[in-house]
Write a protein that holds these residues in place. Structure first.
Motif, PDB file in Angstrom:
ATOM      1  N   VAL A  97     -11.639  -7.719 -11.993  1.00  0.00           N
ATOM      2  CA  VAL A  97     -11.227  -9.098 -11.956  1.00  0.00           C
ATOM      3  C   VAL A  97     -12.462  -9.909 -11.577  1.00  0.00           C
ATOM      4  N   GLU A  98     -13.097 -10.443 -12.589  1.00  0.00           N
ATOM      5  CA  GLU A  98     -14.368 -11.138 -12.404  1.00  0.00           C
ATOM      6  C   GLU A  98     -14.218 -12.358 -11.514  1.00  0.00           C
ATOM      7  N   GLY A  99     -15.125 -12.455 -10.558  1.00  0.00           N
ATOM      8  CA  GLY A  99     -15.145 -13.619  -9.687  1.00  0.00           C
ATOM      9  C   GLY A  99     -14.168 -13.570  -8.529  1.00  0.00           C
ATOM     10  N   CYS A 100     -13.350 -12.530  -8.463  1.00  0.00           N
ATOM     11  CA  CYS A 100     -12.382 -12.435  -7.374  1.00  0.00           C
ATOM     12  C   CYS A 100     -12.988 -11.662  -6.213  1.00  0.00           C
ATOM     13  N   CYS A 101     -12.478 -11.936  -5.052  1.00  0.00           N
ATOM     14  CA  CYS A 101     -12.978 -11.291  -3.841  1.00  0.00           C
ATOM     15  C   CYS A 101     -11.934 -10.316  -3.323  1.00  0.00           C
ATOM     16  N   TRP A 102     -12.206  -9.038  -3.524  1.00  0.00           N
ATOM     17  CA  TRP A 102     -11.243  -8.006  -3.136  1.00  0.00           C
ATOM     18  C   TRP A 102     -11.731  -7.218  -1.926  1.00  0.00           C
ATOM     19  N   TRP A 103     -12.552  -7.841  -1.066  1.00  0.00           N
ATOM     20  CA  TRP A 103     -13.024  -7.145   0.116  1.00  0.00           C
ATOM     21  C   TRP A 103     -11.872  -6.953   1.092  1.00  0.00           C
ATOM     22  N   GLY A 104     -12.114  -6.146   2.114  1.00  0.00           N
ATOM     23  CA  GLY A 104     -11.068  -5.813   3.062  1.00  0.00           C
ATOM     24  C   GLY A 104     -10.605  -6.975   3.915  1.00  0.00           C
ATOM     25  N   ARG A 105      -9.303  -7.025   4.110  1.00  0.00           N
ATOM     26  CA  ARG A 105      -8.692  -8.042   4.949  1.00  0.00           C
ATOM     27  C   ARG A 105      -7.579  -7.396   5.766  1.00  0.00           C
ATOM     28  N   GLY A 106      -7.310  -7.945   6.915  1.00  0.00           N
ATOM     29  CA  GLY A 106      -6.217  -7.444   7.736  1.00  0.00           C
ATOM     30  C   GLY A 106      -6.673  -6.387   8.727  1.00  0.00           C
ATOM     31  N   ILE A 107      -5.719  -5.806   9.435  1.00  0.00           N
ATOM     32  CA  ILE A 107      -6.053  -4.914  10.539  1.00  0.00           C
ATOM     33  C   ILE A 107      -6.688  -3.599  10.103  1.00  0.00           C
ATOM     34  N   ILE A 108      -6.401  -3.129   8.884  1.00  0.00           N
ATOM     35  CA  ILE A 108      -7.095  -1.921   8.421  1.00  0.00           C
ATOM     36  C   ILE A 108      -7.799  -2.158   7.092  1.00  0.00           C
ATOM     37  N   GLN A 109      -8.149  -3.397   6.851  1.00  0.00           N
ATOM     38  CA  GLN A 109      -9.011  -3.757   5.735  1.00  0.00           C
ATOM     39  C   GLN A 109      -8.438  -3.396   4.358  1.00  0.00           C
ATOM     40  N   THR A 110      -7.298  -3.960   4.024  1.00  0.00           N
ATOM     41  CA  THR A 110      -6.736  -3.815   2.686  1.00  0.00           C
ATOM     42  C   THR A 110      -7.766  -4.314   1.690  1.00  0.00           C
ATOM     43  N   ARG A 111      -8.032  -3.508   0.648  1.00  0.00           N
ATOM     44  CA  ARG A 111      -9.055  -3.890  -0.325  1.00  0.00           C
ATOM     45  C   ARG A 111      -8.724  -3.304  -1.692  1.00  0.00           C
ATOM     46  N   GLY A 112      -9.301  -3.897  -2.713  1.00  0.00           N
ATOM     47  CA  GLY A 112      -9.154  -3.401  -4.077  1.00  0.00           C
ATOM     48  C   GLY A 112      -7.934  -3.956  -4.787  1.00  0.00           C
ATOM     49  N   PHE A 128       0.618  -2.026   8.441  1.00  0.00           N
ATOM     50  CA  PHE A 128       1.643  -0.974   8.448  1.00  0.00           C
ATOM     51  C   PHE A 128       1.932  -0.481   7.040  1.00  0.00           C
ATOM     52  N   PHE A 129       1.981  -1.415   6.093  1.00  0.00           N
ATOM     53  CA  PHE A 129       2.210  -1.032   4.698  1.00  0.00           C
ATOM     54  C   PHE A 129       1.089  -0.116   4.209  1.00  0.00           C
ATOM     55  N   GLU A 130      -0.161  -0.525   4.451  1.00  0.00           N
ATOM     56  CA  GLU A 130      -1.318   0.284   4.026  1.00  0.00           C
ATOM     57  C   GLU A 130      -1.257   1.666   4.660  1.00  0.00           C
ATOM     58  N   TRP A 131      -0.947   1.722   5.954  1.00  0.00           N
ATOM     59  CA  TRP A 131      -0.916   2.994   6.673  1.00  0.00           C
ATOM     60  C   TRP A 131       0.126   3.929   6.063  1.00  0.00           C
ATOM     61  N   THR A 132       1.321   3.416   5.831  1.00  0.00           N
ATOM     62  CA  THR A 132       2.359   4.278   5.283  1.00  0.00           C
ATOM     63  C   THR A 132       2.083   4.651   3.834  1.00  0.00           C
ATOM     64  N   ASP A 133       1.475   3.752   3.080  1.00  0.00           N
ATOM     65  CA  ASP A 133       1.200   4.020   1.669  1.00  0.00           C
ATOM     66  C   ASP A 133      -0.012   4.924   1.470  1.00  0.00           C
ATOM     67  N   ARG A 134      -1.057   4.725   2.268  1.00  0.00           N
ATOM     68  CA  ARG A 134      -2.329   5.396   2.005  1.00  0.00           C
ATOM     69  C   ARG A 134      -2.613   6.547   2.959  1.00  0.00           C
ATOM     70  N   ILE A 135      -2.190   6.453   4.205  1.00  0.00           N
ATOM     71  CA  ILE A 135      -2.536   7.473   5.198  1.00  0.00           C
ATOM     72  C   ILE A 135      -1.412   8.489   5.369  1.00  0.00           C
ATOM     73  N   GLN A 136      -0.213   8.024   5.669  1.00  0.00           N
ATOM     74  CA  GLN A 136       0.881   8.959   5.928  1.00  0.00           C
ATOM     75  C   GLN A 136       1.219   9.831   4.730  1.00  0.00           C
TER      76      GLN A 136
END
Length: 121
Positions: free
Chosen positions: A1-16, A69-77
Motif C-alpha cells: 500500500v504505497e504511501g501508507c504508514c504501517w509501522w507498529g502502534r499500540g501496546i505490542i506494536q500492531t504492524r503490517g 489483547f487481540f494481537e496477543w491472542t491472534d499472533r502469540i497464543q
C-alpha cells in the motif's frame, strides 16, 4: 500500500497490512459493515491505522489495550511452529517455577520478529 504508514502502534506494536486487516475485520468498521458485532464500528483500521493511538474514540486508552489483547491472542497464543507450541511452553514455564527464561526470550522473538528461534526463515 504505497504511501501508507504501517509501522507498529499500540501496546505490542500492531504492524503490517495483514494485521490491520484482521483487526478491522474482527473489531473495526469491516465487522460492522458485514453485520457482525464490532467494538469500534466507526474506525476503519485499514484506512486509518493511526486510529489505534490517535482516534477520538480511543476510549481513554481502552482501544490500545484491546488491540494489544487481540494481537496477543491472534499472533502469540496460537503460535505453534516446528514443535514449539506457546500454550505447552507456557505450561512448562509456569510448572517449572518461572525459572527458565528461554521461554521469555522465545516469546519476545515471536512478538518482535515472528519466530521463536532466530534467525527466522
Amino acid at each position: 500500500v504505497e504511501g501508507c504508514c504501517w509501522w507498529g502502534r499500540g501496546i505490542i506494536q500492531t504492524r503490517g497490512t495483514c494485521n490491520y486487516g484482521k483487526l478491522n475485520y474482527f473489531l473495526g468498521k469491516r465487522a460492522s459493515d458485514d453485520g457482525r458485532p464490532s467494538l469500534y464500528p466507526k474506525i476503519d483500521f485499514c484506512e486509518f491505522p493511526q486510529g489505534v493511538c490517535s482516534s477520538d474514540e480511543t476510549h481513554g486508552g481502552e482501544l490500545q489495550w484491546m488491540v494489544g489483547f487481540f494481537e496477543w491472542t491472534d499472533r502469540i497464543q496460537t503460535y505453534d511452529v516446528n514443535g514449539w507450541n506457546y500454550i505447552a511452553k507456557l505450561k512448562e514455564f509456569t510448572d517449572g517455577g518461572y525459572k527458565d527464561f528461554a521461554f521469555v526470550d522465545a516469546v519476545s522473538g515471536i512478538l518482535n520478529i515472528g519466530c521463536h528461534e532466530p534467525p527466522c526463515q
